[in-house]
Design a protein around this motif. Structure first.
Motif, short mmCIF file in Angstrom:
data_model
loop_
_atom_site.label_atom_id
_atom_site.label_comp_id
_atom_site.label_asym_id
_atom_site.label_seq_id
_atom_site.Cartn_x
_atom_site.Cartn_y
_atom_site.Cartn_z
N MET A 1 0.82 -1.20 0.00
CA MET A 1 0.00 0.00 0.00
C MET A 1 0.87 1.27 0.00
N LYS A 2 2.00 1.19 0.68
CA LYS A 2 2.89 2.34 0.75
C LYS A 2 3.44 2.69 -0.63
N LYS A 3 3.77 1.67 -1.42
CA LYS A 3 4.31 1.91 -2.76
C LYS A 3 3.27 2.55 -3.68
N ILE A 4 2.04 2.14 -3.52
CA ILE A 4 0.96 2.71 -4.35
C ILE A 4 0.81 4.20 -4.04
N LEU A 5 0.78 4.56 -2.75
CA LEU A 5 0.64 5.97 -2.38
C LEU A 5 1.85 6.77 -2.84
N GLU A 6 3.01 6.18 -2.74
CA GLU A 6 4.23 6.86 -3.20
C GLU A 6 4.17 7.10 -4.71
N TYR A 7 3.69 6.10 -5.44
CA TYR A 7 3.55 6.24 -6.89
C TYR A 7 2.56 7.35 -7.23
N ILE A 8 1.43 7.37 -6.57
CA ILE A 8 0.40 8.40 -6.84
C ILE A 8 0.96 9.80 -6.53
N LYS A 9 1.72 9.93 -5.45
CA LYS A 9 2.32 11.23 -5.11
C LYS A 9 3.32 11.66 -6.17
N SER A 10 4.11 10.72 -6.67
CA SER A 10 5.10 11.08 -7.68
C SER A 10 4.43 11.45 -9.00
N VAL A 11 3.35 10.74 -9.35
CA VAL A 11 2.61 11.09 -10.57
C VAL A 11 2.01 12.48 -10.44
N ARG A 12 1.44 12.77 -9.27
CA ARG A 12 0.84 14.08 -9.05
C ARG A 12 1.89 15.19 -9.13
N SER A 13 3.07 14.96 -8.56
CA SER A 13 4.10 15.99 -8.60
C SER A 13 4.62 16.20 -10.03
N GLU A 14 4.72 15.13 -10.80
CA GLU A 14 5.15 15.26 -12.20
C GLU A 14 4.09 15.95 -13.03
N TRP A 15 2.83 15.73 -12.71
CA TRP A 15 1.72 16.34 -13.46
C TRP A 15 1.83 17.86 -13.44
N PHE A 16 2.24 18.42 -12.31
CA PHE A 16 2.33 19.87 -12.20
C PHE A 16 3.57 20.44 -12.90
N LYS A 17 4.47 19.59 -13.35
CA LYS A 17 5.65 20.04 -14.07
C LYS A 17 5.40 20.17 -15.57
N ILE A 18 4.26 19.69 -16.03
CA ILE A 18 3.95 19.72 -17.46
C ILE A 18 3.77 21.16 -17.92
N VAL A 19 4.38 21.49 -19.06
CA VAL A 19 4.21 22.82 -19.66
C VAL A 19 3.38 22.61 -20.93
#
Length: 59
Positions: A1-19
């Motif tokens: 479960m920890k890996k899934i939450l970590e993955y979702i957090k990393s996807v969310r942080s990358e999403w905001f880097k999109i130009v």
């Protein structure tokens, strides 16, 4: 479960880097693609017609 939450957090942080491109940039790129596609289609039509005539003369 920890890996899934970590993955979702990393996807969310990358999403905001999109130009995202501007509307003007997208319109310009679309027009260029349409023009070059038309030029390529015309070129291949001419080449195909010439080859068809050449083959018609041979046979």
């Amino acid at each position: 479960m920890k890996k899934i939450l970590e993955y979702i957090k990393s996807v969310r942080s990358e999403w905001f880097k999109i130009v995202w491109p501007s509307r003007d940039s997208v319109v310009r790129a679309t027009i260029m693609i349409l023009v070059f596609s038309g030029v390529a289609a015309l070129f291949f039509f001419v080449v195909d017609s010439l080859l068809n005539m050449v083959v018609g003369w041979i046979f």
